[in-house]
Scaffold this motif. Structure first.
Motif, PDB file in Angstrom:
ATOM      1  N   GLU A 150       0.831  -1.205   0.000  1.00 56.66           N
ATOM      2  CA  GLU A 150       0.000   0.000   0.000  1.00 56.66           C
ATOM      3  C   GLU A 150       0.866   1.257   0.000  1.00 56.66           C
ATOM      4  O   GLU A 150       0.556   2.231  -0.692  1.00 56.66           O
ATOM      5  CB  GLU A 150      -0.933  -0.007   1.214  1.00 56.66           C
ATOM      6  CG  GLU A 150      -2.049  -1.015   1.123  1.00 56.66           C
ATOM      7  CD  GLU A 150      -2.835  -1.140   2.426  1.00 56.66           C
ATOM      8  OE1 GLU A 150      -2.560  -0.378   3.387  1.00 56.66           O
ATOM      9  OE2 GLU A 150      -3.731  -2.004   2.476  1.00 56.66           O
ATOM     10  N   ILE A 151       1.957   1.243   0.763  1.00 58.07           N
ATOM     11  CA  ILE A 151       2.863   2.391   0.803  1.00 58.07           C
ATOM     12  C   ILE A 151       3.490   2.613  -0.571  1.00 58.07           C
ATOM     13  O   ILE A 151       3.550   3.746  -1.063  1.00 58.07           O
ATOM     14  CB  ILE A 151       3.946   2.192   1.890  1.00 58.07           C
ATOM     15  CG1 ILE A 151       3.325   2.284   3.275  1.00 58.07           C
ATOM     16  CG2 ILE A 151       5.075   3.197   1.728  1.00 58.07           C
ATOM     17  CD1 ILE A 151       4.244   1.852   4.405  1.00 58.07           C
ATOM     18  N   LYS A 152       3.958   1.536  -1.211  1.00 56.67           N
ATOM     19  CA  LYS A 152       4.541   1.652  -2.548  1.00 56.67           C
ATOM     20  C   LYS A 152       3.524   2.178  -3.547  1.00 56.67           C
ATOM     21  O   LYS A 152       3.839   3.019  -4.387  1.00 56.67           O
ATOM     22  CB  LYS A 152       5.077   0.298  -3.021  1.00 56.67           C
ATOM     23  CG  LYS A 152       6.352  -0.118  -2.356  1.00 56.67           C
ATOM     24  CD  LYS A 152       6.827  -1.451  -2.882  1.00 56.67           C
ATOM     25  CE  LYS A 152       8.084  -1.915  -2.179  1.00 56.67           C
ATOM     26  NZ  LYS A 152       8.524  -3.236  -2.643  1.00 56.67           N
ATOM     27  N   LYS A 153       2.281   1.695  -3.445  1.00 58.47           N
ATOM     28  CA  LYS A 153       1.225   2.157  -4.358  1.00 58.47           C
ATOM     29  C   LYS A 153       0.934   3.637  -4.133  1.00 58.47           C
ATOM     30  O   LYS A 153       0.778   4.401  -5.085  1.00 58.47           O
ATOM     31  CB  LYS A 153      -0.043   1.333  -4.175  1.00 58.47           C
ATOM     32  CG  LYS A 153      -1.135   1.685  -5.166  1.00 58.47           C
ATOM     33  CD  LYS A 153      -2.355   0.835  -4.949  1.00 58.47           C
ATOM     34  CE  LYS A 153      -3.462   1.107  -5.912  1.00 58.47           C
ATOM     35  NZ  LYS A 153      -3.782   2.458  -6.198  1.00 58.47           N
ATOM     36  N   ALA A 154       0.888   4.066  -2.865  1.00 63.32           N
ATOM     37  CA  ALA A 154       0.634   5.473  -2.562  1.00 63.32           C
ATOM     38  C   ALA A 154       1.756   6.354  -3.110  1.00 63.32           C
ATOM     39  O   ALA A 154       1.492   7.427  -3.668  1.00 63.32           O
ATOM     40  CB  ALA A 154       0.493   5.664  -1.056  1.00 63.32           C
ATOM     41  N   ARG A 155       3.007   5.906  -2.971  1.00 64.27           N
ATOM     42  CA  ARG A 155       4.138   6.675  -3.510  1.00 64.27           C
ATOM     43  C   ARG A 155       4.056   6.773  -5.028  1.00 64.27           C
ATOM     44  O   ARG A 155       4.307   7.824  -5.606  1.00 64.27           O
ATOM     45  CB  ARG A 155       5.452   6.032  -3.115  1.00 64.27           C
ATOM     46  CG  ARG A 155       5.847   6.245  -1.690  1.00 64.27           C
ATOM     47  CD  ARG A 155       7.193   5.623  -1.406  1.00 64.27           C
ATOM     48  NE  ARG A 155       7.527   5.726   0.001  1.00 64.27           N
ATOM     49  CZ  ARG A 155       8.425   4.994   0.608  1.00 64.27           C
ATOM     50  NH1 ARG A 155       9.114   4.090  -0.087  1.00 64.27           N
ATOM     51  NH2 ARG A 155       8.669   5.146   1.882  1.00 64.27           N
ATOM     52  N   LEU A 156       3.714   5.661  -5.666  1.00 58.84           N
ATOM     53  CA  LEU A 156       3.602   5.662  -7.114  1.00 58.84           C
ATOM     54  C   LEU A 156       2.459   6.571  -7.565  1.00 58.84           C
ATOM     55  O   LEU A 156       2.614   7.340  -8.521  1.00 58.84           O
ATOM     56  CB  LEU A 156       3.375   4.237  -7.634  1.00 58.84           C
ATOM     57  CG  LEU A 156       3.316   4.072  -9.140  1.00 58.84           C
ATOM     58  CD1 LEU A 156       4.636   4.491  -9.781  1.00 58.84           C
ATOM     59  CD2 LEU A 156       2.987   2.636  -9.506  1.00 58.84           C
ATOM     60  N   ASP A 157       1.316   6.507  -6.868  1.00 63.00           N
ATOM     61  CA  ASP A 157       0.186   7.380  -7.205  1.00 63.00           C
ATOM     62  C   ASP A 157       0.556   8.850  -7.039  1.00 63.00           C
ATOM     63  O   ASP A 157       0.214   9.693  -7.872  1.00 63.00           O
ATOM     64  CB  ASP A 157      -1.031   7.052  -6.330  1.00 63.00           C
ATOM     65  CG  ASP A 157      -1.650   5.702  -6.685  1.00 63.00           C
ATOM     66  OD1 ASP A 157      -1.320   5.153  -7.769  1.00 63.00           O
ATOM     67  OD2 ASP A 157      -2.453   5.179  -5.884  1.00 63.00           O
ATOM     68  N   LYS A 158       1.293   9.145  -5.954  1.00 64.47           N
ATOM     69  CA  LYS A 158       1.726  10.522  -5.704  1.00 64.47           C
ATOM     70  C   LYS A 158       2.684  10.984  -6.809  1.00 64.47           C
ATOM     71  O   LYS A 158       2.575  12.095  -7.305  1.00 64.47           O
ATOM     72  CB  LYS A 158       2.400  10.599  -4.349  1.00 64.47           C
ATOM     73  CG  LYS A 158       2.761  11.988  -3.908  1.00 64.47           C
ATOM     74  CD  LYS A 158       3.340  11.975  -2.496  1.00 64.47           C
ATOM     75  CE  LYS A 158       3.750  13.359  -2.059  1.00 64.47           C
ATOM     76  NZ  LYS A 158       4.341  13.343  -0.716  1.00 64.47           N
ATOM     77  N   LYS A 159       3.587  10.097  -7.204  1.00 67.04           N
ATOM     78  CA  LYS A 159       4.538  10.419  -8.264  1.00 67.04           C
ATOM     79  C   LYS A 159       3.828  10.648  -9.583  1.00 67.04           C
ATOM     80  O   LYS A 159       4.114  11.581 -10.321  1.00 67.04           O
ATOM     81  CB  LYS A 159       5.564   9.286  -8.390  1.00 67.04           C
ATOM     82  CG  LYS A 159       6.643   9.547  -9.377  1.00 67.04           C
ATOM     83  CD  LYS A 159       7.642   8.410  -9.395  1.00 67.04           C
ATOM     84  CE  LYS A 159       8.729   8.627 -10.415  1.00 67.04           C
ATOM     85  NZ  LYS A 159       9.669   7.495 -10.455  1.00 67.04           N
ATOM     86  N   MET A 160       2.871   9.764  -9.895  1.00 65.99           N
ATOM     87  CA  MET A 160       2.108   9.883 -11.136  1.00 65.99           C
ATOM     88  C   MET A 160       1.245  11.146 -11.119  1.00 65.99           C
ATOM     89  O   MET A 160       1.101  11.796 -12.150  1.00 65.99           O
ATOM     90  CB  MET A 160       1.251   8.645 -11.354  1.00 65.99           C
ATOM     91  CG  MET A 160       2.058   7.382 -11.568  1.00 65.99           C
ATOM     92  SD  MET A 160       3.224   7.480 -12.935  1.00 65.99           S
ATOM     93  CE  MET A 160       2.121   7.332 -14.289  1.00 65.99           C
ATOM     94  N   ALA A 161       0.677  11.507  -9.975  1.00 68.37           N
ATOM     95  CA  ALA A 161      -0.137  12.720  -9.884  1.00 68.37           C
ATOM     96  C   ALA A 161       0.717  13.954 -10.141  1.00 68.37           C
ATOM     97  O   ALA A 161       0.254  14.920 -10.751  1.00 68.37           O
ATOM     98  CB  ALA A 161      -0.795  12.807  -8.513  1.00 68.37           C
TER      99      ALA A 161
END
Length: 165
Positions: A150-161
């Motif tokens: 979940e942490i990795k997904k949140a970081r990736l989502d933040k990066k993509m945003a």
């Protein structure tokens, strides 16, 4: 392996003749390379097996199995023996299939793994024949893996945003 030895012998001779290396330095380096090779080839399967067990306990699913046979491998992790077990894995729909499990079992737990006993094992979600023994901390391991994912997904989502702007 033979070609490695021949290549290294030629390299050692070349170092002695052409580069004027001391024979003691070549002997020490040869010994270190030999010991490293023995360690690598002796333990590489053990490391792969440990990594598979960790990966499946993080991402696999828990299933019930019946022990069909058990055999010690004469390899020990401290006082605990490594065993190979033939098991029959029970599916939720009632069907079953046979698989083999290799792992370390605590010496005091050996009676729980005798033929006919029910045990819990972890299998790969994609390849049901990849089965390992359940880790004593299975639930904690799965929860930790879920949180890290979940942490990795949140970081990736933040990066993509940040890139979408």
């Amino acid at each position: 392996m033979k070609i490695f030895v021949v290549f290294y012998l030629l390299f050692s001779v070349a170092c002695l003749i052409f580069f004027n290396f001391d024979w003691l330095a070549v002997a020490v380096i040869s010994f270190l390379i030999l010991m490293g090779s023995i360690f690598y080839y002796g333990f590489k399967d053990s490391f792969k097996s440990d990594m598979k067990t960790i990966r499946l306990n993080e991402t696999g699913e828990l299933v019930q199995a019946t022990v069909l046979s058990i055999k010690q491998t004469n390899i020990y992790n401290g006082e605990d023996p490594e065993v190979i077990m033939a098991i029959r894995v029970q599916e939720v729909n009632g069907s079953s299939y046979q698989a083999t499990v290799r792992g370390t079992v605590k010496l005091v737990d050996i009676p729980a793994y005798q033929p006919g006993k029910q045990i819990e094992v972890v299998r790969d979600r994609q390849d049901r024949y990849q089965v390992v023994l359940k880790d004593p901390d299975f639930e904690k391991t799965q929860e930790l893996h879920r949180k890290l994912r979940e942490i990795k997904k949140a970081r990736l989502d933040k990066k993509m945003a940040g890139q979408v702007k």
